[in-house]
Design an enzyme around this catalytic site. Structure first.
Site, PDB file in Angstrom:
ATOM      1  N   ASP A 178      -0.405   5.178   0.714  1.00  0.00           N
ATOM      2  CA  ASP A 178      -0.769   6.172   1.721  1.00  0.00           C
ATOM      3  C   ASP A 178      -0.832   5.525   3.104  1.00  0.00           C
ATOM      4  O   ASP A 178      -1.612   4.599   3.336  1.00  0.00           O
ATOM      5  CB  ASP A 178      -2.136   6.795   1.393  1.00  0.00           C
ATOM      6  CG  ASP A 178      -2.116   7.599   0.112  1.00  0.00           C
ATOM      7  OD1 ASP A 178      -1.444   8.632   0.087  1.00  0.00           O
ATOM      8  OD2 ASP A 178      -2.761   7.175  -0.867  1.00  0.00           O
ATOM      9  N   ASP A 189      -1.545  -0.465   6.020  1.00  0.00           N
ATOM     10  CA  ASP A 189      -1.786   0.163   7.324  1.00  0.00           C
ATOM     11  C   ASP A 189      -3.247   0.156   7.726  1.00  0.00           C
ATOM     12  O   ASP A 189      -3.586   0.650   8.798  1.00  0.00           O
ATOM     13  CB  ASP A 189      -1.292   1.616   7.291  1.00  0.00           C
ATOM     14  CG  ASP A 189      -2.168   2.497   6.404  1.00  0.00           C
ATOM     15  OD1 ASP A 189      -2.244   2.208   5.186  1.00  0.00           O
ATOM     16  OD2 ASP A 189      -2.792   3.444   6.913  1.00  0.00           O
ATOM     17  N   ASP A 202       0.853  -1.181   0.000  1.00  0.00           N
ATOM     18  CA  ASP A 202       0.000   0.000   0.000  1.00  0.00           C
ATOM     19  C   ASP A 202       0.897   1.241   0.000  1.00  0.00           C
ATOM     20  O   ASP A 202       2.087   1.169   0.339  1.00  0.00           O
ATOM     21  CB  ASP A 202      -0.887  -0.022   1.242  1.00  0.00           C
ATOM     22  CG  ASP A 202      -1.743   1.209   1.365  1.00  0.00           C
ATOM     23  OD1 ASP A 202      -2.489   1.515   0.429  1.00  0.00           O
ATOM     24  OD2 ASP A 202      -1.649   1.891   2.411  1.00  0.00           O
TER      25      ASP A 202
END
Length: 334
Positions: free
Chosen positions: A21, A214, A19
Protein backbone atom coordinates in the site's frame (compact mmCIF):
# COMPACT_ATOMS: atom_id res chain seq x y z
CA UNK A 1 26.08 -3.73 -15.90
CA UNK A 2 28.93 -2.78 -18.23
CA UNK A 3 32.55 -2.26 -17.21
CA UNK A 4 33.04 1.19 -15.71
CA UNK A 5 29.32 1.77 -15.12
CA UNK A 6 28.45 2.34 -11.46
CA UNK A 7 26.08 -0.33 -10.11
CA UNK A 8 22.41 0.48 -9.95
CA UNK A 9 20.62 0.26 -6.65
CA UNK A 10 18.83 -2.87 -7.92
CA UNK A 11 22.16 -4.51 -8.89
CA UNK A 12 23.50 -4.22 -5.35
CA UNK A 13 20.72 -6.37 -3.86
CA UNK A 14 19.53 -9.93 -4.44
CA UNK A 15 16.02 -9.44 -3.04
CA UNK A 16 13.68 -6.46 -2.88
CA UNK A 17 11.37 -6.61 0.15
CA UNK A 18 8.55 -4.43 -1.14
CA UNK A 19 5.77 -2.77 0.80
CA UNK A 20 2.41 -2.79 -1.00
CA UNK A 21 0.00 0.00 0.00
CA UNK A 22 1.49 3.29 -1.16
CA UNK A 23 4.51 1.63 -2.78
CA UNK A 24 3.23 -0.82 -5.40
CA UNK A 25 -0.48 0.00 -5.42
CA UNK A 26 -3.10 2.21 -3.85
CA UNK A 27 -6.32 0.32 -3.31
CA UNK A 28 -7.37 -1.34 -6.56
CA UNK A 29 -4.87 0.47 -8.79
CA UNK A 30 -1.16 0.08 -9.43
CA UNK A 31 0.93 3.15 -8.77
CA UNK A 32 1.91 4.59 -12.18
CA UNK A 33 5.22 3.13 -13.36
CA UNK A 34 5.46 0.49 -10.61
CA UNK A 35 4.78 -2.48 -12.87
CA UNK A 36 7.32 -1.37 -15.46
CA UNK A 37 9.90 -0.78 -12.73
CA UNK A 38 9.57 -4.23 -11.18
CA UNK A 39 8.78 -6.69 -13.96
CA UNK A 40 11.91 -8.24 -15.46
CA UNK A 41 14.43 -6.88 -12.97
CA UNK A 42 17.42 -8.84 -11.72
CA UNK A 43 16.51 -8.95 -8.01
CA UNK A 44 13.90 -11.37 -6.71
CA UNK A 45 10.73 -9.75 -5.39
CA UNK A 46 9.00 -10.40 -2.08
CA UNK A 47 5.98 -8.39 -1.04
CA UNK A 48 5.87 -7.58 2.67
CA UNK A 49 2.68 -5.99 3.94
CA UNK A 50 1.35 -4.80 7.28
CA UNK A 51 -2.19 -5.15 5.96
CA UNK A 52 -3.74 -8.28 7.50
CA UNK A 53 -7.10 -8.04 5.77
CA UNK A 54 -6.36 -10.42 2.88
CA UNK A 55 -4.72 -13.82 2.58
CA UNK A 56 -1.33 -14.19 0.87
CA UNK A 57 -3.10 -15.92 -2.02
CA UNK A 58 -5.59 -13.07 -2.42
CA UNK A 59 -2.73 -10.54 -2.38
CA UNK A 60 -0.83 -12.55 -4.99
CA UNK A 61 -3.92 -12.78 -7.21
CA UNK A 62 -4.46 -9.02 -6.93
CA UNK A 63 -0.85 -8.38 -7.86
CA UNK A 64 -1.15 -10.68 -10.88
CA UNK A 65 -4.32 -8.87 -11.97
CA UNK A 66 -2.32 -5.64 -11.90
CA UNK A 67 0.43 -7.19 -14.02
CA UNK A 68 2.97 -8.21 -11.35
CA UNK A 69 3.87 -11.92 -11.76
CA UNK A 70 3.67 -13.11 -8.16
CA UNK A 71 3.41 -16.45 -6.36
CA UNK A 72 1.62 -16.88 -3.04
CA UNK A 73 4.96 -17.89 -1.47
CA UNK A 74 6.36 -14.45 -2.37
CA UNK A 75 3.83 -12.61 -0.19
CA UNK A 76 4.60 -12.14 3.51
CA UNK A 77 1.79 -10.66 5.61
CA UNK A 78 1.53 -9.37 9.16
CA UNK A 79 -1.34 -11.83 9.72
CA UNK A 80 1.11 -14.72 9.22
CA UNK A 81 3.59 -13.16 11.64
CA UNK A 82 0.85 -12.46 14.19
CA UNK A 83 -0.28 -16.09 13.99
CA UNK A 84 3.32 -17.23 14.52
CA UNK A 85 3.63 -15.08 17.64
CA UNK A 86 0.39 -16.57 18.99
CA UNK A 87 1.49 -20.15 18.25
CA UNK A 88 4.79 -19.58 20.04
CA UNK A 89 3.02 -18.46 23.21
CA UNK A 90 -0.08 -20.68 23.35
CA UNK A 91 -0.96 -24.37 23.56
CA UNK A 92 -2.30 -26.04 20.44
CA UNK A 93 -6.09 -25.76 20.18
CA UNK A 94 -6.29 -22.62 22.31
CA UNK A 95 -9.10 -20.18 21.53
CA UNK A 96 -8.12 -16.83 20.02
CA UNK A 97 -10.59 -13.96 19.65
CA UNK A 98 -10.15 -12.48 16.18
CA UNK A 99 -10.76 -8.82 15.38
CA UNK A 100 -10.41 -8.74 11.61
CA UNK A 101 -11.26 -10.60 8.45
CA UNK A 102 -11.69 -14.31 7.80
CA UNK A 103 -8.25 -14.23 6.19
CA UNK A 104 -6.76 -13.44 9.61
CA UNK A 105 -8.92 -16.12 11.23
CA UNK A 106 -7.61 -18.65 8.69
CA UNK A 107 -4.00 -17.85 9.59
CA UNK A 108 -4.92 -18.57 13.21
CA UNK A 109 -6.35 -21.96 12.16
CA UNK A 110 -3.25 -22.79 10.11
CA UNK A 111 -1.02 -22.62 13.21
CA UNK A 112 -3.29 -24.99 15.17
CA UNK A 113 -5.33 -22.46 17.15
CA UNK A 114 -9.12 -21.98 17.27
CA UNK A 115 -10.48 -18.61 16.11
CA UNK A 116 -13.54 -17.31 17.97
CA UNK A 117 -15.49 -14.05 17.94
CA UNK A 118 -16.97 -13.83 21.45
CA UNK A 119 -15.61 -13.39 24.96
CA UNK A 120 -17.91 -16.10 26.32
CA UNK A 121 -16.01 -18.66 24.18
CA UNK A 122 -13.13 -18.29 26.67
CA UNK A 123 -10.34 -16.91 24.47
CA UNK A 124 -6.86 -16.91 25.97
CA UNK A 125 -5.63 -14.41 23.37
CA UNK A 126 -6.84 -11.65 21.08
CA UNK A 127 -5.44 -10.95 17.63
CA UNK A 128 -6.31 -7.67 15.92
CA UNK A 129 -5.93 -6.90 12.22
CA UNK A 130 -7.41 -4.42 9.75
CA UNK A 131 -10.97 -4.88 8.54
CA UNK A 132 -13.35 -2.32 7.11
CA UNK A 133 -16.13 -4.09 9.04
CA UNK A 134 -14.64 -3.62 12.51
CA UNK A 135 -17.17 -2.00 14.84
CA UNK A 136 -18.02 -1.42 18.48
CA UNK A 137 -19.38 -4.91 19.11
CA UNK A 138 -16.20 -6.85 18.30
CA UNK A 139 -14.03 -4.21 20.02
CA UNK A 140 -16.15 -4.71 23.14
CA UNK A 141 -15.62 -8.49 23.02
CA UNK A 142 -11.87 -7.96 22.69
CA UNK A 143 -11.81 -5.42 25.52
CA UNK A 144 -13.52 -7.90 27.85
CA UNK A 145 -11.01 -10.63 26.95
CA UNK A 146 -7.95 -8.41 27.35
CA UNK A 147 -9.15 -6.98 30.66
CA UNK A 148 -9.60 -10.59 31.81
CA UNK A 149 -5.93 -11.30 31.05
CA UNK A 150 -5.88 -12.51 27.45
CA UNK A 151 -2.67 -12.14 25.45
CA UNK A 152 -3.10 -9.33 22.87
CA UNK A 153 -1.33 -9.37 19.50
CA UNK A 154 -1.81 -6.65 16.87
CA UNK A 155 -0.93 -7.31 13.26
CA UNK A 156 0.28 -3.70 12.98
CA UNK A 157 -0.30 -0.27 14.46
CA UNK A 158 -0.44 1.89 11.31
CA UNK A 159 -2.82 4.71 12.17
CA UNK A 160 -3.63 5.36 8.50
CA UNK A 161 -4.04 3.29 5.35
CA UNK A 162 -3.40 4.74 1.86
CA UNK A 163 -6.31 4.24 -0.54
CA UNK A 164 -7.15 5.58 -3.98
CA UNK A 165 -9.32 8.19 -2.20
CA UNK A 166 -6.59 9.27 0.23
CA UNK A 167 -5.55 8.32 3.76
CA UNK A 168 -8.16 6.42 5.79
CA UNK A 169 -8.10 4.91 9.30
CA UNK A 170 -5.70 1.99 9.62
CA UNK A 171 -5.51 -0.85 12.10
CA UNK A 172 -3.62 1.33 14.55
CA UNK A 173 -6.63 3.62 14.89
CA UNK A 174 -8.70 0.64 16.09
CA UNK A 175 -5.85 -0.61 18.28
CA UNK A 176 -5.86 2.82 19.94
CA UNK A 177 -9.51 2.36 20.91
CA UNK A 178 -8.80 -0.98 22.59
CA UNK A 179 -5.68 0.44 24.26
CA UNK A 180 -7.76 3.28 25.70
CA UNK A 181 -10.38 0.85 26.98
CA UNK A 182 -7.94 -1.62 28.55
CA UNK A 183 -4.82 0.31 29.51
CA UNK A 184 -2.81 -2.49 27.89
CA UNK A 185 -0.23 -2.56 25.08
CA UNK A 186 -0.29 -5.27 22.40
CA UNK A 187 2.56 -7.32 21.05
CA UNK A 188 3.03 -6.04 17.50
CA UNK A 189 3.79 -8.34 14.57
CA UNK A 190 4.09 -5.88 11.70
CA UNK A 191 6.55 -3.16 10.77
CA UNK A 192 8.30 -1.43 12.49
CA UNK A 193 8.42 -4.34 14.97
CA UNK A 194 10.80 -7.16 14.03
CA UNK A 195 8.55 -10.23 13.58
CA UNK A 196 7.32 -9.46 10.04
CA UNK A 197 10.75 -8.37 8.82
CA UNK A 198 12.39 -11.43 10.39
CA UNK A 199 9.87 -13.67 8.62
CA UNK A 200 10.48 -11.92 5.28
CA UNK A 201 14.27 -12.28 5.59
CA UNK A 202 13.98 -15.94 6.56
CA UNK A 203 11.56 -16.87 3.78
CA UNK A 204 13.40 -14.96 1.06
CA UNK A 205 16.81 -16.36 2.00
CA UNK A 206 18.29 -13.01 1.04
CA UNK A 207 21.96 -12.18 1.56
CA UNK A 208 21.73 -8.57 0.35
CA UNK A 209 18.14 -7.40 0.90
CA UNK A 210 16.71 -3.96 0.22
CA UNK A 211 13.52 -2.87 1.96
CA UNK A 212 11.42 -0.58 -0.25
CA UNK A 213 8.51 1.38 1.16
CA UNK A 214 6.67 4.69 1.44
CA UNK A 215 6.49 5.14 5.23
CA UNK A 216 9.40 6.10 7.45
CA UNK A 217 7.58 5.02 10.62
CA UNK A 218 6.92 1.46 9.41
CA UNK A 219 8.90 0.39 6.32
CA UNK A 220 12.08 2.32 7.05
CA UNK A 221 11.95 1.82 10.80
CA UNK A 222 11.33 -1.89 10.17
CA UNK A 223 14.41 -2.11 7.96
CA UNK A 224 16.51 -0.34 10.58
CA UNK A 225 15.20 -2.67 13.28
CA UNK A 226 16.76 -5.65 11.49
CA UNK A 227 19.80 -3.77 10.21
CA UNK A 228 19.24 -3.79 6.43
CA UNK A 229 19.37 -1.08 3.75
CA UNK A 230 16.19 0.74 2.80
CA UNK A 231 14.77 2.90 0.02
CA UNK A 232 12.02 5.44 0.69
CA UNK A 233 9.83 6.15 -2.34
CA UNK A 234 7.72 9.31 -2.31
CA UNK A 235 4.58 7.69 -3.75
CA UNK A 236 2.64 7.20 -0.53
CA UNK A 237 2.50 8.51 3.01
CA UNK A 238 5.87 10.01 3.94
CA UNK A 239 7.23 13.17 2.31
CA UNK A 240 10.67 14.78 2.29
CA UNK A 241 9.38 17.18 4.95
CA UNK A 242 9.01 14.19 7.29
CA UNK A 243 12.70 13.37 6.87
CA UNK A 244 14.43 16.59 7.86
CA UNK A 245 14.12 16.07 11.63
CA UNK A 246 13.38 12.36 11.56
CA UNK A 247 14.83 10.30 14.43
CA UNK A 248 17.67 7.98 13.50
CA UNK A 249 15.44 4.90 13.44
CA UNK A 250 13.26 6.50 10.71
CA UNK A 251 16.10 7.43 8.32
CA UNK A 252 16.39 5.56 4.99
CA UNK A 253 19.63 4.63 3.25
CA UNK A 254 18.31 5.81 -0.12
CA UNK A 255 15.65 8.23 -1.36
CA UNK A 256 13.74 8.15 -4.68
CA UNK A 257 10.60 9.72 -6.07
CA UNK A 258 9.38 6.44 -7.61
CA UNK A 259 10.22 2.78 -8.12
CA UNK A 260 11.62 3.35 -11.63
CA UNK A 261 14.66 4.95 -10.00
CA UNK A 262 15.81 1.53 -8.77
CA UNK A 263 17.87 1.40 -11.96
CA UNK A 264 19.72 4.63 -11.20
CA UNK A 265 23.22 4.34 -9.70
CA UNK A 266 23.06 3.54 -6.02
CA UNK A 267 25.41 6.42 -5.22
CA UNK A 268 22.97 8.82 -6.91
CA UNK A 269 20.12 7.73 -4.63
CA UNK A 270 22.21 7.63 -1.48
CA UNK A 271 21.65 10.26 1.19
CA UNK A 272 25.06 11.90 1.07
CA UNK A 273 26.70 15.07 -0.32
CA UNK A 274 26.03 15.44 -4.06
CA UNK A 275 28.05 17.32 -6.70
CA UNK A 276 27.03 20.93 -7.18
CA UNK A 277 25.35 21.25 -3.78
CA UNK A 278 26.87 23.05 -0.80
CA UNK A 279 25.39 22.86 2.69
CA UNK A 280 27.15 24.84 5.41
CA UNK A 281 26.38 25.88 8.96
CA UNK A 282 26.00 29.52 9.87
CA UNK A 283 25.29 30.04 13.54
CA UNK A 284 22.24 27.87 14.21
CA UNK A 285 21.11 27.53 10.57
CA UNK A 286 21.88 25.29 7.61
CA UNK A 287 22.52 27.32 4.46
CA UNK A 288 22.08 25.65 1.06
CA UNK A 289 23.48 26.77 -2.28
CA UNK A 290 23.74 25.16 -5.72
CA UNK A 291 26.32 25.51 -8.49
CA UNK A 292 24.50 26.99 -11.48
CA UNK A 293 26.83 25.23 -13.91
CA UNK A 294 26.01 21.74 -12.60
CA UNK A 295 22.23 22.30 -12.14
CA UNK A 296 21.72 19.54 -9.57
CA UNK A 297 18.43 17.66 -9.46
CA UNK A 298 15.97 18.81 -6.81
CA UNK A 299 16.15 15.48 -4.94
CA UNK A 300 19.96 15.57 -5.08
CA UNK A 301 19.73 18.83 -3.17
CA UNK A 302 17.35 17.22 -0.68
CA UNK A 303 19.69 14.25 -0.21
CA UNK A 304 22.63 16.58 0.42
CA UNK A 305 20.69 18.63 2.97
CA UNK A 306 19.50 15.52 4.79
CA UNK A 307 23.07 14.24 5.01
CA UNK A 308 24.18 17.49 6.65
CA UNK A 309 21.14 17.70 8.93
CA UNK A 310 21.57 14.15 10.20
CA UNK A 311 25.37 14.29 10.56
CA UNK A 312 25.80 17.30 12.80
CA UNK A 313 24.35 18.89 15.93
CA UNK A 314 20.85 20.27 15.96
CA UNK A 315 19.92 23.31 13.91
CA UNK A 316 17.11 25.85 13.96
CA UNK A 317 16.59 27.13 10.43
CA UNK A 318 17.14 26.17 6.81
CA UNK A 319 18.04 28.88 4.28
CA UNK A 320 18.59 28.84 0.52
CA UNK A 321 20.82 31.10 -1.53
CA UNK A 322 19.49 30.44 -5.05
CA UNK A 323 16.27 29.30 -6.79
CA UNK A 324 17.25 25.61 -7.16
CA UNK A 325 18.16 25.38 -3.49
CA UNK A 326 14.99 27.29 -2.57
CA UNK A 327 12.79 24.72 -4.30
CA UNK A 328 14.36 21.88 -2.34
CA UNK A 329 14.21 23.81 0.92
CA UNK A 330 10.50 24.47 0.33
CA UNK A 331 9.94 20.72 0.04
CA UNK A 332 11.89 20.02 3.22
CA UNK A 333 10.11 22.55 5.39
CA UNK A 334 6.70 21.55 4.02
Amino acid sequence: MTVGTPPSLRDLHDVLLLDLDGTVYQGAHAIPGAREALVGGSARLFYVTNNASRSPLAVALHLRELGFPTAESEVVTSSQSAARLLAEGLDQGSSVLVIGTEALAEEVRLVGLRPVRRFDENPVAVVQGHSTETGWAILAEATLAIRAGALWVASNVDTTLPTERGLCPGNGAMVAAVRAATGREPLVAGKPARPLMDDALQRSGSERPLVVGDRIDTDIAGANAVGVDSLLVLSGVSSVADLLRAPESYRPTYLASRLAELDLPAERLSIRPHPGVSVRREDSDLVVSCDRASTPDRLDVVRSVLDAAWAGPGFEGLRAEDPVAAAAVADLVG
